[in-house]
Design a protein around this motif. Structure first.
Motif, PDB file in Angstrom:
ATOM      1  N   TYR A 481       0.826  -1.041  -0.094  1.00 40.36           N
ATOM      2  CA  TYR A 481       0.090   0.057  -0.034  1.00 40.36           C
ATOM      3  C   TYR A 481       0.937   1.457   0.000  1.00 40.36           C
ATOM      4  N   ASP A 482       0.696   2.379  -0.896  1.00 33.33           N
ATOM      5  CA  ASP A 482       1.327   3.264  -1.113  1.00 33.33           C
ATOM      6  C   ASP A 482       0.473   4.381  -1.365  1.00 33.33           C
ATOM      7  N   ASN A 489       0.470  13.582   3.895  1.00 31.57           N
ATOM      8  CA  ASN A 489       0.779  12.408   4.688  1.00 31.57           C
ATOM      9  C   ASN A 489       0.789  11.458   3.818  1.00 31.57           C
ATOM     10  N   ASN A 490       2.064  10.512   3.649  1.00 28.52           N
ATOM     11  CA  ASN A 490       2.446   9.649   3.018  1.00 28.52           C
ATOM     12  C   ASN A 490       2.395   8.241   3.616  1.00 28.52           C
ATOM     13  N   VAL A 491       1.547   7.352   3.348  1.00 30.51           N
ATOM     14  CA  VAL A 491       1.791   5.813   4.029  1.00 30.51           C
ATOM     15  C   VAL A 491       2.028   5.028   3.077  1.00 30.51           C
ATOM     16  N   ASN A 492       3.133   4.189   3.516  1.00 32.56           N
ATOM     17  CA  ASN A 492       3.850   2.942   2.630  1.00 32.56           C
ATOM     18  C   ASN A 492       3.950   1.935   3.401  1.00 32.56           C
ATOM     19  N   ALA A 493       3.332   0.750   3.017  1.00 30.88           N
ATOM     20  CA  ALA A 493       3.330  -0.499   3.769  1.00 30.88           C
ATOM     21  C   ALA A 493       3.570  -1.893   2.883  1.00 30.88           C
ATOM     22  N   VAL A 494       4.005  -2.831   3.449  1.00 31.05           N
ATOM     23  CA  VAL A 494       3.940  -4.165   2.659  1.00 31.05           C
ATOM     24  C   VAL A 494       4.059  -5.268   3.814  1.00 31.05           C
ATOM     25  N   ILE A 495       3.233  -6.191   3.392  1.00 30.14           N
ATOM     26  CA  ILE A 495       3.265  -7.452   4.120  1.00 30.14           C
ATOM     27  C   ILE A 495       3.797  -8.526   3.123  1.00 30.14           C
ATOM     28  N   LEU A 496       4.443  -9.435   3.375  1.00 28.45           N
ATOM     29  CA  LEU A 496       4.890 -10.619   2.652  1.00 28.45           C
ATOM     30  C   LEU A 496       5.233 -11.909   3.142  1.00 28.45           C
TER      31      LEU A 496
END
Length: 956
Positions: A481-482, A489-496
């Motif tokens: 998610y970016d 406001n910037n949100v950057n996330a990853v699940i792997l």
């Protein structure tokens, strides 16, 4: 053999069809061209490195939006060195990375690496695999991942840092075809200088006289007579009194290296492709015999093909197919290169003639393997290595659910095979005898005559039998998610989740699996907060999850100071960022099912009769049922910025504490009758600073220049190793740096008998039970008992931090360019010993070297640089001591390159985009206090090479 050829043809044909078909489809629709002329501080301009790296590393090298600490170099810096292994091109270019090249042997010349004191894991396009013998032109960047945040998603394999190799991908520009041809001439440097026959014999007689003074019963029959000495000096009797410079006899003065690279790239909005072909051949230094129908030289030859295709299948669906095929062959004499170089160290020039008068190989009972025969008449060995890699990934954006959301899947398969063809045969030598009446005769063969071997086997890898074939299956699935809200406001996330399964030879597969994630938030690009974690482990631990899996969290904060109002309009501070992160990472070092007690058949019977020998059982090293992974708590604080648009800097402090380090318990006892296992009891600390400084002056009036300097200061400390209680504080290993050498502290040479008599009053002595002689090494008696034993051992060699540094600089003027790389190491010493440095080893029959000409004699007592000479092993002079630790600090002119680019109007006239001719020098100059040795290969092994390389690059 036929099956192997068919496999090669099938693979090359299939890959070629894939490249041609996809290349034909990808007709360029966007005008443009590939950019070049990047230095080590300039990122690619086509798209960011972060966008090109397979997960889990698609975000960690984006400089402004992460607290991670990384450093990268790019294609243009890598290809300046015509090396066979990409690791060799990293020397001196990356802060905190220490490289050492221990051999120059073709195919085995890669450097060993330590990153902040530890050995990093190698990643290729985000996947753990030690594939480093690849085409430098297919690499876009090499990035070092130094801290906990940059390796957070590796979890149990992230503690030691990582080297991330990112291969080139296509770009939506017109097709570019690039062809590079290079040829280099290699010359060895830093080889030991052996004494000629006369000096050898003279010094040997002197050594025998020294032995007789200590032991009157010593065998003086080994001395050379005055007639012998004269014949060696006159060189009039090459059969009875030979003087053979074996290195000159066996080795060529130079060898050739050739490299040919062809690559093409291009694409459009739908398809982007990069394809490469490379052939590399590197000759060794051995001379060959024209009488042979086969090549006995040691050489390295490789063929490589790469195809990276990235697709936009729909506006929301993209994917990629990345393929690699590699075949390489290493050849050497049947006696092996290592054995021949060992013979150089153990065989004096007067040992035997090359060829006896009757045409047979010369030899003696002490030297049964004729070196000429080893190099040219021992047959040959060939090792074929075949690698196939295939990476497939697909990415789907889910903006219809929420903007910025995506999913990605990755499947990778790798296969390798090492096959050895053994066509070796024994070298048969004979000793020549001449009677008092001049009658010539020969003894029996010194080695058993046998037929040539003809075997084809799966070879060893890293000395482990039956590990020459393997495969890797890597699976990964991720959700990312970016999104930026309200433009600030910037949100950057990853699940792997991923699974890495490796199978080698007959071993049970090694699998590392788990899941991890990362989340980052930035406000107005000024304030950064980052968190990452990994929960993973491997199957080489007990089933209890406490040992098998671990949780590794990391936290980071960053402040882009230059974005603040008080600096936003500054004309001289362009960027300034302060960042810090702290977290726990792991190091997976289990051994092969070390928690299971194993019992093997023994070679002989301990009880009963020989007939029952095959029933004997032997217990292996004790099992450790509590074994688990090592851990590291890592802190990193960095300050980086750019001033006046030209001066860039990075100051980075790190403090890494390693716990649960696997080590053997110090307080053990041999009464157990077995070997203790490694246990998670060690604790170490590594800390230091990395510095980077760069200046880039753009071209003005056709002239521009750049300089990029780096330095690393790395120190370490043993916090706990369960060592026995020591009688004296100076004996303690705890508190010293990791790997600190301990030995006797030399205090010079005894100058006379009077000096020996006063030894006790001066606080020096010799080894217990030894009768000292003038010219012997004296040692500090640290506990004052007038003898030297294990209670007088203390730290020797460097005790301070290791310092590495490098400077990459260059300029361009109109159509000419020049660059140079200077690299060095400080607070670095080497231990000189054994056959490669001491005299008359190998049971007293070994080689002697030029440094022995500076030995102690009564006449040279005040100026001697070497102890008195001995035969064989001297229990006092050749103990592990500071006398043989020598300062090996060095500065090396690692690379120099000058090039000329044909003016565009002339290139265009012959339908070329560009044409560049260049000349490169490698290892041209080394400044060091270490005499007659190279500071990296100092022990007589295959020497590293000085190269002069000519090349041409053509782009269509």
């Amino acid at each position: 053999m036929r099956n192997r050829i068919l496999q090669k043809k099938l693979f090359l044909t299939t890959t070629g069809i894939c490249i041609i078909a996809l290349g034909a489809y990808a007709q360029t629709s966007i005008p443009g061209r590939l950019t070049s002329a990047r230095d080590t501080t300039s990122p690619p301009k086509s798209d960011s490195v972060a966008q090109r790296i397979n997960l889990p590393f698609n975000t960690v090298v984006t400089n402004g939006k992460t607290t991670a600490v990384t450093q990268a170099i790019y294609t243009e810096s890598l290809v300046k060195q015509p090396v066979t292994n990409v690791l060799n091109a990293l020397t001196g270019r990356l802060a905190g990375l220490y490289t050492q090249q221990n051999s120059g042997q073709p195919g085995l010349d890669a450097v060993s690496l330590t990153l902040r004191g530890r050995t990093p894991i190698i990643l290729v396009d985000g996947i753990p695999r030690p594939l480093t013998t690849i085409d430098l032109e297919e690499i876009e960047s090499v990035t070092v991942l130094k801290d906990a945040m940059s390796t957070a998603l590796l979890g149990v394999r992230g503690a030691n840092g990582a080297i991330l190799i990112t291969t080139r991908k296509g770009t939506p520009y017109k097709q570019v075809i690039s062809f590079t041809a290079q040829t280099a001439f290699q010359q060895p440097i830093g080889m030991p200088k052996a004494l000629n026959a006369f000096n050898y014999a003279t010094l040997r007689n002197e050594a025998i006289d020294n032995e007789v003074r200590v032991n009157p019963s010593f065998n003086t029959g080994l001395r050379y007579s005055a007639t012998d000495l004269q014949l060696f000096k006159d060189q009039t009797d090459p059969n009875g009194h030979p003087d053979v410079d074996w290195r000159k006899q066996i080795l060529k003065s130079s060898a050739q290296l050739n490299r040919y690279s062809l690559n093409l790239s291009g694409g459009n909005n739908s398809v982007r492709y990069f394809a490469a072909l490379e052939h590399l051949s590197q000759d060794g230094l051995f001379k060959t015999d024209n009488a042979n129908t086969y090549n006995t030289n040691n050489y390295f030859s490789s063929y490589l093909i790469r195809s990276n295709v990235d697709l936009n299948l729909t506006p929301k669906l993209s994917g990629g197919i990345h393929l690699l095929g590699r075949i390489y062959n290493v050849n050497e004499p049947g006696a092996t290169t290592a054995s021949i170089y060992n013979s150089f160290l153990t065989t004096p020039n007067n040992a035997y003639p090359i060829i006896n008068p009757n045409g047979s190989f010369g030899g003696t009972p002490q030297f049964v393997n004729n070196i000429q025969g080893q190099a040219t008449a021992s047959g040959y060995l060939q090792t074929y290595t075949r690698d196939i890699l295939a990476d497939f990934f697909v990415k789907r954006t889910l903006d219809e659910l929420t903007p910025g959301l995506y999913v990605k899947g990755l499947v990778s398969y790798a296969s390798n095979l090492n096959e050895t063809i053994n066509r070796s045969k024994p070298v048969v030598a004979f000793q020549r005898f001449v009677s008092g009446t001049g009658v010539e005769s020969y003894g029996s063969a010194l080695t058993v005559q046998a037929n040539q071997l003809n075997s084809n086997t799966i070879s060893t890898v890293n000395g482990i039998p039956n590990q020459g074939q393997g495969r890797q299956n890597y699976l990964e699935a991720s959700v990312g998610y970016d999104r930026t809200f309200n433009q600030v406001n910037n949100v950057n996330a990853v699940i792997l989740a991923n699974s890495d399964n490796n199978v080698y030879g007959s071993n049970i597969g090694y699998n590392v699996a788990g899941f991890s994630g990362r989340g980052a938030y930035s406000y107005n690009e000024k304030y950064l907060a980052e968190v990452a974690f990994s929960y993973n482990g491997s199957n080489y631990y007990p089933g209890n999850s406490h040992y098998k899996y671990g949780f590794f969290p990391v936290f980071g904060l960053g402040w882009n100071i230059a974005k603040e109002g008080f600096l936003k309009n500054s004309k001289w501070i362009n960027s300034l960022k302060l960042a810090a992160n702290y977290g726990k990472t792991g190091n997976d070092n289990p051994g092969y099912f070390a928690y299971i007690q194993r019992i093997f058949d023994g070679p002989s019977a301990y009880f009963g009769t020989a007939a029952a020998a095959n029933q004997t059982l032997i217990e292996s090293t004790l099992a450790n049922p509590n074994i688990t992974f090592e851990k590291a708590d890592k802190l990193d604080i960095s300050l980086q910025g750019t001033v006046i648009g030209k001066l860039g800097f990075v100051i980075d402090y790190y403090n890494n504490k390693f716990t649960d380090v696997l080590t053997q318990r110090g307080r053990n006892t041999t009464l157990l009758g077995n070997t203790y296992p490694n246990e998670n009891i060690g604790r170490y600390r590594y800390n230091g600073f990395d510095f980077q400084l760069s200046w880039r002056q753009p071209s003005a009036g056709g002239f521009g220049y750049f300089i990029a300097a780096n330095a690393g200061l790395q120190q370490s400390k043993v916090l706990y190793i369960d060592e026995p209680n020591q009688l004296y504080p100076y004996l303690q290993r705890t508190g010293q740096k990791v790997g600190q050498a301990f030995g006797y502290q030399a205090a010079g040479l005894f100058q006379s008998q009077a000096d020996i008599n006063a030894a006790a009053q001066n606080g020096v002595a010799t080894v217990a039970g030894y009768i000292p002689q003038p010219g012997d090494i004296k040692y500090k008696d640290l506990n004052g008992d007038n003898i030297i034993n294990q209670f007088d051992q203390a730290p020797i060699g460097p005790t301070g931090p290791l310092i590495t540094y490098g400077a990459d600089l260059g300029f361009n003027y109109k159509f000419f360019d020049f660059s140079a790389l200077i690299q060095g190491v400080a607070n670095y010493s080497v231990y000189l010993n054994g056959n490669s440095y001491w005299e008359f080893q190998n049971n007293g029959f070994g080689q002697a070297y030029e440094q022995q000409l500076g030995r102690y004699t009564p006449a040279t007592a005040a100026t001697a640089t070497y102890p008195r000479l001995s035969i064989g092993t001297n229990v006092n002079n050749q103990v592990f001591s500071s006398y043989w630790y020598r300062n090996a600090n060095y500065i090396r002119l690692k690379t120099v390159q000058a090039g000329f680019t044909l003016p565009a109007r002339y290139a265009n006239a012959v339908k070329l985009k560009s044409l560049r001719i260049f000349i490169t020098g490698i290892n041209l100059l080394t400044i060091t206090k270490l005499k007659d040795r190279d500071p990296e290969v100092y022990n007589g092994a295959y020497p590293i090479q000085k190269l002069v390389n000519l090349g041409i690059n053509v782009k269509l």
